[in-house]
Design a protein around this motif. Structure first.
Motif, PDB file in Angstrom:
ATOM      1  N   ARG A 149      24.479 -33.474  -7.516  1.00 59.52           N
ATOM      2  CA  ARG A 149      24.412 -33.595  -8.982  1.00 59.52           C
ATOM      3  C   ARG A 149      23.160 -32.947  -9.533  1.00 59.52           C
ATOM      4  O   ARG A 149      23.180 -32.301 -10.581  1.00 59.52           O
ATOM      5  N   ILE A 150      22.041 -33.111  -8.818  1.00 61.15           N
ATOM      6  CA  ILE A 150      20.793 -32.454  -9.240  1.00 61.15           C
ATOM      7  C   ILE A 150      20.990 -30.943  -9.217  1.00 61.15           C
ATOM      8  O   ILE A 150      20.608 -30.227 -10.158  1.00 61.15           O
ATOM      9  N   ALA A 151      21.619 -30.460  -8.137  1.00 59.17           N
ATOM     10  CA  ALA A 151      21.867 -29.014  -8.023  1.00 59.17           C
ATOM     11  C   ALA A 151      22.712 -28.525  -9.187  1.00 59.17           C
ATOM     12  O   ALA A 151      22.469 -27.447  -9.748  1.00 59.17           O
ATOM     13  N   THR A 152      23.715 -29.314  -9.593  1.00 57.61           N
ATOM     14  CA  THR A 152      24.579 -28.933 -10.710  1.00 57.61           C
ATOM     15  C   THR A 152      23.776 -28.797 -12.002  1.00 57.61           C
ATOM     16  O   THR A 152      23.938 -27.835 -12.755  1.00 57.61           O
ATOM     17  N   LEU A 153      22.901 -29.781 -12.243  1.00 58.49           N
ATOM     18  CA  LEU A 153      22.085 -29.722 -13.451  1.00 58.49           C
ATOM     19  C   LEU A 153      21.193 -28.484 -13.448  1.00 58.49           C
ATOM     20  O   LEU A 153      21.073 -27.785 -14.453  1.00 58.49           O
ATOM     21  N   LEU A 154      20.592 -28.207 -12.288  1.00 56.32           N
ATOM     22  CA  LEU A 154      19.736 -27.024 -12.182  1.00 56.32           C
ATOM     23  C   LEU A 154      20.536 -25.764 -12.465  1.00 56.32           C
ATOM     24  O   LEU A 154      20.105 -24.880 -13.211  1.00 56.32           O
TER      25      LEU A 154
END
Lengths: 540, 129
Positions: free
Chosen positions: A408-413
């Motif tokens: 999810r963090i990767a998606t936001l980035l």
């Protein structure tokens, strides 16, 4: 404003979120998020790949280009479809058998080089952002055109919906969403075109290119977008409103680049370099787009990857029969777009322009708008999933303990960069940027994949050199086109359509440097080739 | 213990020998493949060459059929002005006919590529033939 518009758009967004939430019930592990646990059936997968692939450039851009330039730009849809044939012939089955989930994975599997893997990651991120930016821009412009609302809100709404859907549902949910959106996009163009053709018949089949020039089908008011000169004699100012009666000839506007008469109807005599460059970029670029490759991993084996690709080719080909007709009918019913230059809006405006603003015209207008929204949503979801996947595995590097939270963090980035860019850059040409993304993909990943799969003597140094030379040259051409000053003459052709020289350059450098560094051929290349090419049935 | 052994011994040895020889015949190809013997290498190279030749041949057909069109229209503009059913030929060729053509080539490829793989599997499975 069209009263059916808002409900139509809300229904599409709600259905997207609902199908995403339904898919979420099945997504429990990280593997579910990334590759749908490899359990998607070929027909679902093919519809999902097609849904993901048919972007704003296909849904709106192709018809707009046909309206503007005529027969010469038919190479865009042909190339967008033919890209899947090249993918099928040279890449599909071996790539699936390699077990690679992303392009950097493939580099690792084939050449065992960390440096190459990092370089490939950089290219995936560049192409992903370059391809996602016009999707968000297209969304913003569509919102602004149809609702009179602000560009930024349109871009932001699509960005938020897509990010939430990818972050919470991952690819499993995305598969169902994409498959739904393929059929929505096909319906949204196929149903209105039936009524449009019937209307054209009822109007006595007006000629597309009448000898005296295009005429307004009805009384029309045109707002001039830039200071210009009409028909070479009458100067007009920005913001000036011009009124035309039905049957009045459509004047040519000096600031809008468009073709008319036989130039539009018949192939150009010159421009062969641009045409072949475009053919090369689209035929070979598809296999290098990050969101296309990622899908092949969801096939159970190499043979089904091939069959899926064939179904995709048929589905995409079926779709591309439609935008051309919108572009052609746009010559008759929406000639004012040739004056404003806002030709990308032809698909959105044609139903009401041809069928009148009764219930039928408005309902069909809302339908095509819903299809356009589906196009933005599906392509940016697919891009975001693949870019986030690469950030997850190659930048965050969580190792074996990778959690859904990290994804999810990767998606936001992955979403933040193109969204930020889309909010601040609104004047870049949508279909042109998409074409450039294809050129970069064709000059970087196409040679890497084709040589990696079919040529034993490829080395890591050769691959790196080829990526830097060909892909780097294409990237430079893109940055020069997008950010640099306008060019003219042959410079413009060579930089604006770089594929015809960057693709051969990439192949040449890759082969030459690999031959010069022959000792670096991985010792296990035989085993890798066996894995790539032998049918799964032989594995023990 | 010679007294205990005799009854099962003939049966055991025969069965083992039989199974071993049968498995050897069936698996020699797979072993050649996985252990990268020269024969295995040659087999994989043969499959790759067959698949690549097939892909290149079909790519050539597409290049000859579609790739020469811009040149043809540029060299012989009269071809571009031909009308079929009231539609100019380039519109019909590019806008409509190119798509079924691409699908046809793709279908032929899938069929022949699968046949190549079946031949390869048969070769590995029955090396004695």
């Amino acid at each position: 404003m069209n009263p059916y518009l808002a409900p139509g758009l809300v229904v599409v967004v709600l259905l997207t979120v609902a199908i995403g939430a339904y898919g979420l019930r099945f997504a429990r592990t990280t593997s579910d998020f990334l590759v749908a646990s490899r359990s998607v059936s070929p027909s679902w997968n093919a519809a999902a790949i097609s849904g993901e692939y048919l972007s704003a450039a296909s849904f709106l851009g192709v018809a707009g280009l046909v309206l503007r330039y005529g027969v010469d730009v038919l190479w865009y849809p042909v190339g967008f479809a033919a890209g899947y044939l090249a993918l099928l012939l040279f890449v599909a089955a071996p790539l699936r058998r390699s077990g690679a989930f992303t392009l950097p994975d493939f580099c690792q599997v084939r050449l065992r080089s960390t440096a190459l893997r990092r370089l490939a990651t950089a290219f995936v991120l560049f192409i992903g952002c370059l391809y996602m930016l016009p999707q968000l821009q297209g969304a913003g412009l569509t919102f602004a055109t149809l609702t009179g609302g602000s560009y930024a809100w349109g871009a932001l709404v699509v960005a938020v919906v897509v990010t939430a859907n990818v972050a919470f549902g991952g690819m499993r949910a995305i598969t169902f969403v994409q498959a739904f959106q393929y059929w929505l996009k096909l319906t949204a163009l196929a149903v209105p075109i039936i009524f449009l053709i019937l209307q054209w018949q009822a109007d006595g089949r007006p000629e597309v290119t009448p000898p005296p020039g295009a005429v307004f089908p009805a009384a029309t008011t045109v707002v001039i977008q830039q200071d210009a000169v009409l028909d070479g004699v009458r100067p007009v100012k920005e913001g000036q409103e011009l009124h035309f009666a039905a049957g009045a000839p459509v004047p040519e506007v000096s600031t809008v680049d468009a073709e008319s008469g036989d130039d539009w109807l018949l192939p150009d005599k010159g421009g062969l370099f641009s045409t072949y460059s475009l053919i090369l970029a689209t035929f070979l670029g598809t296999m290098g787009l990050p969101h296309v490759l990622v899908r092949f991993y969801t096939n159970p084996d190499g043979a089904s990857a091939r069959r899926t690709t064939l179904v995709v080719l048929a589905m995409v080909g079926l779709f591309y029969l439609l935008p051309t007709m919108y572009g052609v009918l746009g010559r008759i019913y929406t000639p004012q777009l040739l004056m404003t230059g806002n030709t990308d809006a032809v698909v959105l405006l044609l139903p009401e322009a041809a069928l009148g603003d009764g219930h039928l015209g408005r309902l069909l207008g809302a339908l095509v708008t819903a299809g356009a929204l589906a196009a933005f949503l599906s392509t940016s979801s697919g891009l975001l999933t693949s870019v986030a996947g690469v950030i997850f595995t190659d930048v965050l590097r969580p190792g074996r303990s990778g959690s859904i939270r990290d994804f999810r963090i990767a998606t936001l980035l992955a979403a933040s960069v193109p969204t930020g860019l889309a909010l601040y850059v609104s004047d870049m040409d949508v279909s042109r940027v998409v074409g450039l993304a294809f050129a970069v993909a064709a000059s970087s990943f196409c040679p890497l994949l084709v040589l990696g799969i079919w040529w034993r003597r490829l080395t890591d140094v050769g691959a790196i050199a080829g990526l830097i030379a060909g892909g780097g040259a294409a990237m430079a051409a893109v940055l020069l086109t997008v950010l640099g000053p306008p060019l003219s003459g042959w410079h413009a052709e060579v930089v604006g359509q770089p594929a015809a020289w960057t693709v051969p350059l990439a192949f040449l450098v890759m082969v030459t440097v690999s031959l010069a560094t022959g000792r670096r051929v991985p010792p296990d290349v035989g085993a890798t080739m066996l894995r790539l090419h032998a049918p799964e049935a032989l594995r023990t | 213990m010679a007294v205990d052994d005799p009854p099962p011994r003939p049966r055991v040895t025969v069965v083992l020998a039989d199974a071993a020889s049968r498995r050897g015949a069936a698996d020699r190809g797979s072993t050649d493949l996985t252990e990268q013997t020269p024969i295995g290498e040659a087999l994989v190279k043969g499959l790759m060459r067959a698949q690549l030749a097939l892909a290149l041949r079909l790519a050539l057909v597409v290049a000859a059929a579609l790739g020469t069109l811009p040149l043809l229209f540029a060299v012989a503009p009269a071809v571009g002005a031909v009308k079929v059913f009231g539609v100019h030929l380039p519109w019909l060729l590019l806008g409509v006919l190119s798509f079924p053509f691409l699908v046809l080539i793709g279908a032929l490829y899938v069929r022949w590529a699968e046949r190549n793989e079946q031949d390869f599997t048969a070769l590995i499975r029955r090396p004695e033939r």
